[in-house]
Design a protein around this motif. Structure first.
Motif, mmCIF file in Angstrom:
data_model
loop_
_atom_site.group_PDB
_atom_site.id
_atom_site.type_symbol
_atom_site.label_atom_id
_atom_site.label_comp_id
_atom_site.label_asym_id
_atom_site.label_seq_id
_atom_site.Cartn_x
_atom_site.Cartn_y
_atom_site.Cartn_z
ATOM 1 N N ILE A 57 70.025 111.732 84.380
ATOM 2 C CA ILE A 57 69.726 110.306 84.187
ATOM 3 C C ILE A 57 70.029 109.892 82.749
ATOM 4 O O ILE A 57 70.501 108.786 82.504
ATOM 5 C CB ILE A 57 68.285 109.936 84.592
ATOM 6 N N LYS A 58 69.790 110.792 81.802
ATOM 7 C CA LYS A 58 70.124 110.475 80.408
ATOM 8 C C LYS A 58 71.625 110.246 80.258
ATOM 9 O O LYS A 58 72.053 109.340 79.549
ATOM 10 C CB LYS A 58 69.650 111.586 79.482
ATOM 11 N N ARG A 59 72.439 111.052 80.929
ATOM 12 C CA ARG A 59 73.896 110.891 80.858
ATOM 13 C C ARG A 59 74.331 109.585 81.515
ATOM 14 O O ARG A 59 75.198 108.873 81.009
ATOM 15 C CB ARG A 59 74.588 112.073 81.518
ATOM 16 N N ALA A 60 73.738 109.275 82.666
ATOM 17 C CA ALA A 60 74.091 108.033 83.363
ATOM 18 C C ALA A 60 73.704 106.822 82.527
ATOM 19 O O ALA A 60 74.459 105.846 82.446
ATOM 20 C CB ALA A 60 73.407 107.984 84.728
ATOM 21 N N LEU A 61 72.545 106.860 81.894
ATOM 22 C CA LEU A 61 72.099 105.722 81.081
ATOM 23 C C LEU A 61 72.869 105.599 79.772
ATOM 24 O O LEU A 61 72.930 104.523 79.195
ATOM 25 C CB LEU A 61 70.603 105.832 80.810
#
Length: 81
Positions: A57-61
């Motif tokens: 999720i950190k990468r997507a955000l």
């Protein structure tokens, strides 16, 4: 809707860990709000709130605009009465 409101907020609350799929979910909600509810000159912002996150999720955000992530904490205290 009032014309003085410049920003609409979409909040996605997850009870446990948030995965990267929640980013697509909130983007769909934000798109609906932008196309169907927002007036001219209003922007849409998203907030994801979850107990835990993960690297996905950190990468997507990292490449997504207008969406922030927050973690929550819960603390209980029992008092005998």
């Amino acid at each position: 809707m009032s014309k003085d409101k410049k920003e609409l907020l979409v909040v996605e609350l997850k009870k446990g860990r948030a995965s990267d799929s929640v980013v697509g979910q909130i983007q769909r909600y934000m798109g609906f709000v932008l196309q169907e509810l927002a007036e001219e000159n209003q922007t849409v912002k998203g907030i994801i709130i979850a107990l835990e996150d993960d690297p996905k999720i950190k990468r997507a955000l990292a490449v997504t605009q207008n969406i922030e992530f927050y973690r929550y904490q819960i603390q209980f205290k029992l008092l005998k009465s």
